[in-house]
Design an enzyme around this catalytic site. Structure first.
Site, PDB file in Angstrom:
ATOM      1  N   THR A 282       0.844  -1.193   0.000  1.00 30.65           N
ATOM      2  CA  THR A 282       0.000   0.000   0.000  1.00 30.65           C
ATOM      3  C   THR A 282       0.879   1.244   0.000  1.00 30.65           C
ATOM      4  O   THR A 282       1.839   1.336   0.775  1.00 30.65           O
ATOM      5  CB  THR A 282      -0.912   0.022   1.244  1.00 30.65           C
ATOM      6  OG1 THR A 282      -1.654  -1.188   1.301  1.00 30.65           O
ATOM      7  CG2 THR A 282      -1.865   1.209   1.203  1.00 30.65           C
TER       8      THR A 282
ATOM      9  N   ALA B 250       7.377  -2.515  -0.076  1.00 29.81           N
ATOM     10  CA  ALA B 250       7.912  -2.175  -1.389  1.00 29.81           C
ATOM     11  C   ALA B 250       6.901  -1.308  -2.121  1.00 29.81           C
ATOM     12  O   ALA B 250       5.691  -1.549  -2.030  1.00 29.81           O
ATOM     13  CB  ALA B 250       8.218  -3.431  -2.206  1.00 29.81           C
TER      14      ALA B 250
ATOM     15  N   PHE C  27       6.127  -4.633  -6.136  1.00 34.76           N
ATOM     16  CA  PHE C  27       6.631  -5.989  -5.919  1.00 34.76           C
ATOM     17  C   PHE C  27       6.953  -6.730  -7.209  1.00 34.76           C
ATOM     18  O   PHE C  27       7.471  -7.842  -7.169  1.00 34.76           O
ATOM     19  CB  PHE C  27       5.609  -6.805  -5.106  1.00 34.76           C
ATOM     20  CG  PHE C  27       5.642  -6.483  -3.645  1.00 34.76           C
ATOM     21  CD1 PHE C  27       6.517  -7.136  -2.798  1.00 34.76           C
ATOM     22  CD2 PHE C  27       4.813  -5.508  -3.120  1.00 34.76           C
ATOM     23  CE1 PHE C  27       6.570  -6.824  -1.456  1.00 34.76           C
ATOM     24  CE2 PHE C  27       4.852  -5.190  -1.769  1.00 34.76           C
ATOM     25  CZ  PHE C  27       5.739  -5.853  -0.929  1.00 34.76           C
TER      26      PHE C  27
ATOM     27  N   HIS D 296      -1.324   5.361 -14.697  1.00 35.19           N
ATOM     28  CA  HIS D 296      -2.039   4.303 -13.977  1.00 35.19           C
ATOM     29  C   HIS D 296      -3.541   4.399 -14.242  1.00 35.19           C
ATOM     30  O   HIS D 296      -4.033   5.385 -14.776  1.00 35.19           O
ATOM     31  CB  HIS D 296      -1.795   4.406 -12.462  1.00 35.19           C
ATOM     32  CG  HIS D 296      -0.486   3.820 -12.022  1.00 35.19           C
ATOM     33  ND1 HIS D 296       0.676   4.549 -12.007  1.00 35.19           N
ATOM     34  CD2 HIS D 296      -0.161   2.575 -11.598  1.00 35.19           C
ATOM     35  CE1 HIS D 296       1.671   3.780 -11.578  1.00 35.19           C
ATOM     36  NE2 HIS D 296       1.185   2.586 -11.329  1.00 35.19           N
ATOM     37  N   HIS D 297      -4.237   3.372 -13.785  1.00 37.55           N
ATOM     38  CA  HIS D 297      -5.697   3.327 -13.890  1.00 37.55           C
ATOM     39  C   HIS D 297      -6.333   4.432 -13.053  1.00 37.55           C
ATOM     40  O   HIS D 297      -5.732   4.953 -12.107  1.00 37.55           O
ATOM     41  CB  HIS D 297      -6.213   1.949 -13.435  1.00 37.55           C
ATOM     42  CG  HIS D 297      -5.699   1.550 -12.084  1.00 37.55           C
ATOM     43  ND1 HIS D 297      -6.303   1.939 -10.908  1.00 37.55           N
ATOM     44  CD2 HIS D 297      -4.623   0.814 -11.729  1.00 37.55           C
ATOM     45  CE1 HIS D 297      -5.630   1.452  -9.881  1.00 37.55           C
ATOM     46  NE2 HIS D 297      -4.601   0.762 -10.355  1.00 37.55           N
TER      47      HIS D 297
ATOM     48  N   LYS E 296      -6.575   4.508  -9.034  1.00 37.21           N
ATOM     49  CA  LYS E 296      -5.418   4.679  -8.156  1.00 37.21           C
ATOM     50  C   LYS E 296      -5.601   5.921  -7.308  1.00 37.21           C
ATOM     51  O   LYS E 296      -5.863   7.014  -7.822  1.00 37.21           O
ATOM     52  CB  LYS E 296      -4.129   4.758  -8.970  1.00 37.21           C
ATOM     53  CG  LYS E 296      -2.890   4.800  -8.092  1.00 37.21           C
ATOM     54  CD  LYS E 296      -1.637   4.495  -8.877  1.00 37.21           C
ATOM     55  CE  LYS E 296      -0.405   4.533  -7.968  1.00 37.21           C
ATOM     56  NZ  LYS E 296      -0.470   3.537  -6.892  1.00 37.21           N
TER      57      LYS E 296
ATOM     58  N   GLY F 226       3.882   5.326  -5.844  1.00 37.22           N
ATOM     59  CA  GLY F 226       5.032   4.995  -5.014  1.00 37.22           C
ATOM     60  C   GLY F 226       6.230   4.579  -5.839  1.00 37.22           C
ATOM     61  O   GLY F 226       7.383   4.873  -5.493  1.00 37.22           O
ATOM     62  N   THR F 227       5.970   3.902  -6.950  1.00 37.38           N
ATOM     63  CA  THR F 227       7.058   3.474  -7.838  1.00 37.38           C
ATOM     64  C   THR F 227       7.771   4.685  -8.437  1.00 37.38           C
ATOM     65  O   THR F 227       9.003   4.728  -8.495  1.00 37.38           O
ATOM     66  CB  THR F 227       6.503   2.574  -8.961  1.00 37.38           C
ATOM     67  OG1 THR F 227       5.879   1.443  -8.369  1.00 37.38           O
ATOM     68  CG2 THR F 227       7.610   2.115  -9.899  1.00 37.38           C
TER      69      THR F 227
END
EC number: 1.17.1.8
Length: 234
Positions: free
Chosen positions: A72, A96, A99, A131-132, A135, A141-142
């Site tokens: 999360t 992370a 992942f 992203h979708h 979100k 976060g990435t």
């Protein structure tokens, strides 16, 4: 292995399928926080919930000595507190921002490229993530992890969403229906451009990585990262 799924949205359901396919059992599925739940039969908890519930979920697991895998994002202002609680409770924790095995290899590539590009000041750096529309946080976060890696290996001092100063990295966050996640780091000069991109084709890569991390962390104590999981696979 007996797994608790903390958060049972699209990611939770994908994790459930992969975990069962790998011979594991889902013994608990919750969509709210778990402070009042009995986790005595749980070997590992996997949290893909919402920012408002993540910290409560994580600390509840620590108190019951259940290792936690957390994907999360949007709650990281409490990350250091979670790490200290994990150590105090002698629990196990792995957070992370992503992942996916492919994304974690992409992280390594990003660091190497940032080191190569650092001496060449004519190149401007920017990051784009798509992203979708469901979100909840922006940037992802990435994308933040990618920016932090570049900052650690360049003269940049910070990142900003959309508009950035000269010493900052701009991150552009786009939301498009049914996009699992695309991340691009660009180095642009008047002469040319260099780009690296990771494109996820489904949520399966994120889910598989989370299950692999759960398999790895079982019976361990401490605070870990995906680097340690991947080094165990290679």
């Amino acid at each position: 292995m007996k797994i608790a799924l903390l958060g049972y949205g699209k990611m939770g359901k994908t994790i459930e399928k992969i975990a069962i396919d790998r011979g594991h059992e889902i013994v608990l599925k919750v969509t709210d926080d778990i402070e009042s739940k009995d986790l005595s039969q749980v070997d590992v908890a996997i949290d893909f919930s919402v920012p408002s519930a993540a910290f409560k979920n994580i600390t509840a697991c620590f108190k019951q000595q259940v290792p936690v895998i957390c994907g999360t994002t949007g709650w990281l202002e409490q990350y250091d507190e979670a790490v200290e609680l994990c150590k105090t409770q002698k629990a196990a924790f792995l957070y992370a921002s992503n992942f996916s095995i492919g994304v974690n290899l992409f992280f390594d590539l990003n660091q190497k490229l940032a080191k190569l590009m650092a001496p060449f000041k004519d190149y401007e750096i920017e990051i784009e993530e798509v992203h979708h529309t469901q979100k909840l946080d922006a940037p992802s976060g990435t994308a933040i992890t990618l920016a932090q890696q570049v900052i650690a290996n360049s003269s940049k001092e910070n990142w900003k969403l959309d508009t950035a100063a000269e010493n900052e990295i701009p991150i552009y966050a786009k939301r498009v229906d049914d996009v699992p996640g695309t991340h691009t780091i660009s180095y642009k000069s008047e002469i040319d451009s260099i780009e690296i991109t990771h494109t996820a084709h489904s949520r399966a890569g994120f889910a598989l990585g989370a299950v692999i991390a759960a398999e790895w962390i079982k019976d361990k104590k401490g605070v870990f990262s995906m680097k340690e999981v991947l080094s165990g696979l290679s």
